[in-house]
Design a protein around this motif. Sequence first.
Motif, short mmCIF file in Angstrom:
data_model
loop_
_atom_site.label_atom_id
_atom_site.label_comp_id
_atom_site.label_asym_id
_atom_site.label_seq_id
_atom_site.Cartn_x
_atom_site.Cartn_y
_atom_site.Cartn_z
N CYS A 279 15.30 18.29 17.44
CA CYS A 279 15.33 17.94 18.86
C CYS A 279 13.91 17.70 19.38
CB CYS A 279 16.06 19.02 19.66
SG CYS A 279 16.57 18.48 21.32
N TYR A 280 13.35 18.59 20.21
CA TYR A 280 11.97 18.41 20.64
C TYR A 280 11.04 18.31 19.43
CZ TYR A 280 7.38 19.27 22.68
OH TYR A 280 6.05 19.16 23.04
N GLY A 281 11.36 19.06 18.38
CA GLY A 281 10.54 19.00 17.17
C GLY A 281 10.50 17.61 16.58
N MET A 282 11.61 16.88 16.66
CA MET A 282 11.65 15.50 16.18
C MET A 282 10.78 14.61 17.06
SD MET A 282 14.95 12.99 15.79
CE MET A 282 14.76 11.23 15.50
N GLN A 283 10.93 14.75 18.36
CA GLN A 283 10.15 13.93 19.28
C GLN A 283 8.66 14.22 19.12
OE1 GLN A 283 11.98 15.13 22.93
NE2 GLN A 283 14.01 14.55 22.20
#
Length: 514
Positions: free
Chosen positions: A83-87
């Motif tokens: 999630c945020y880690g991907m972005q």
Amino acid sequence: MNVKDNILVLDYGSQYTQLIARRVRELKVHSEILPWDAPVETILSRHPKGIILSGGPASATAPGAPTIDGRLLDGSVPVLGICYGMQLLAHVLGGKVRKGASAEYGASVVRVTAAGNPLLRGLPATFQAWMSHWDEVAAVPTGFSVHAESESGAPAAFSGRDGKVLALQFHPEVVHTEGGLDVLRNFLFDVCRCEESWNLSGWVDQMTSEIAAKVGGDRVVCGLSGGVDSTVAAVLTSRAVGDRLECIFVNNGLLRKDEARSVLDLYREKLKLKVHYVDASQTFLSRLEGVVEPERKRKIIGETFVRVFEAKAAEIGGAQWLLQGTLYPDVIESGFKGKGASVIKTHHNVGGLPDDIAFGLLEPLRDLFKDEVRAIGALMDVPGAILGRHPFPGPGLAVRCLGEVSPGRLDVLREADAIFAEEIVAAGLYDRMWQAFCVLLPVRTVGVMGDVRTYAEAVVLRAVHSQDGMTADWVRLSPELLDRVSRRICNEVEGVNRVVLDVTSKPPATIEWE
């Protein structure tokens, strides 16, 4: 603990951070959590076989947003962003992140668009996944490949750097994601080359040694509640310190019907623990008089518990340590893990303690989830009557009695709750759900009983399924059971003329109402 393989989860403020760590352990690999801004030296000193970046509430492109040190992305340790880690991975590696045209929240369909991503191995071409984001990746970094898309057409999975840096827009740790455990399994065993080396029996032995070393020759005082957490913590600690553990059971006036008597009998006769009984119900209720705000209730109850413990500890000879059954969900919901974590509610045994507490805190279970604690209890032969009990909040009925907490309203809630529990047990449903309880609302409604107008309070029935308390779904109780419970409460509990059912899952709600 000394473990063969270790997975680090960097916390970017997601309410699912602890759940990621729990899922890794479920797959028999040790995991631990560090804040996102932990020094690289600290991270590498844990010798991680892999690193997982959690989700979080920030936007990766915003000034001052949580970030990651580029030295962790050199390919020496596999990294998975969720999630945020991907972005974040897309942003720091030269890709583009933008606000999506609309949010993707809840169940969504993911479509695999290209082979080659080890995380998606074994998953169907389309599958349902749990999403929770506003931003999306508009372009992946140079040299990276997209392997799946969400319903909106945005990248849902990408990888690069020889498969050592991977990212998912969806949450594999949430039970609503189809094949989520398979995704994490692929990361642990295919990408990180971990082995199944985490087991709770080893944890019990190691933690017993750690408690003994930490406490030394000091005495420990433990506040027993009758629930799983405090009981397992007490049995575990008694193994380490023996009769230097002084257990205190406090009747705070916020217990369920007949709870004090049944719990004391169980502790003294079955577990052979040294238990001191303190009836402090008047003290608690007097301090809660006129208080309706949930956070104030929790703070008052937390401080009062400590003061009662201090007084009793002094009376029985003094103690240097306060043992508590704090768990992972308590910590994360109180916002204590990682910068940017949102405080959902303060748990009395985490954020509700006063600053001038006279004890050192002993919290051997604070890195465990409820099902792990139950498993540990079983290993130590804690009776099933305790291990199978539904979770009960530390502040007791105060956070189920919405509005003013008074003796009269608590009596109404106790009677209604006892009826609901009795019918759940009679229907053979108690052990098939996570939790079932009643909530008393601070509103009155018009009714009619015996041809006479009534103006009485309303009771909410709440029953949920869950694996760990982090997410939950409401239980579809039969109309016959609901009808029976409603009739009994209205007929047998004076002061109630309406019963309603809570059909909200977590999220968006929490399991408890306050």
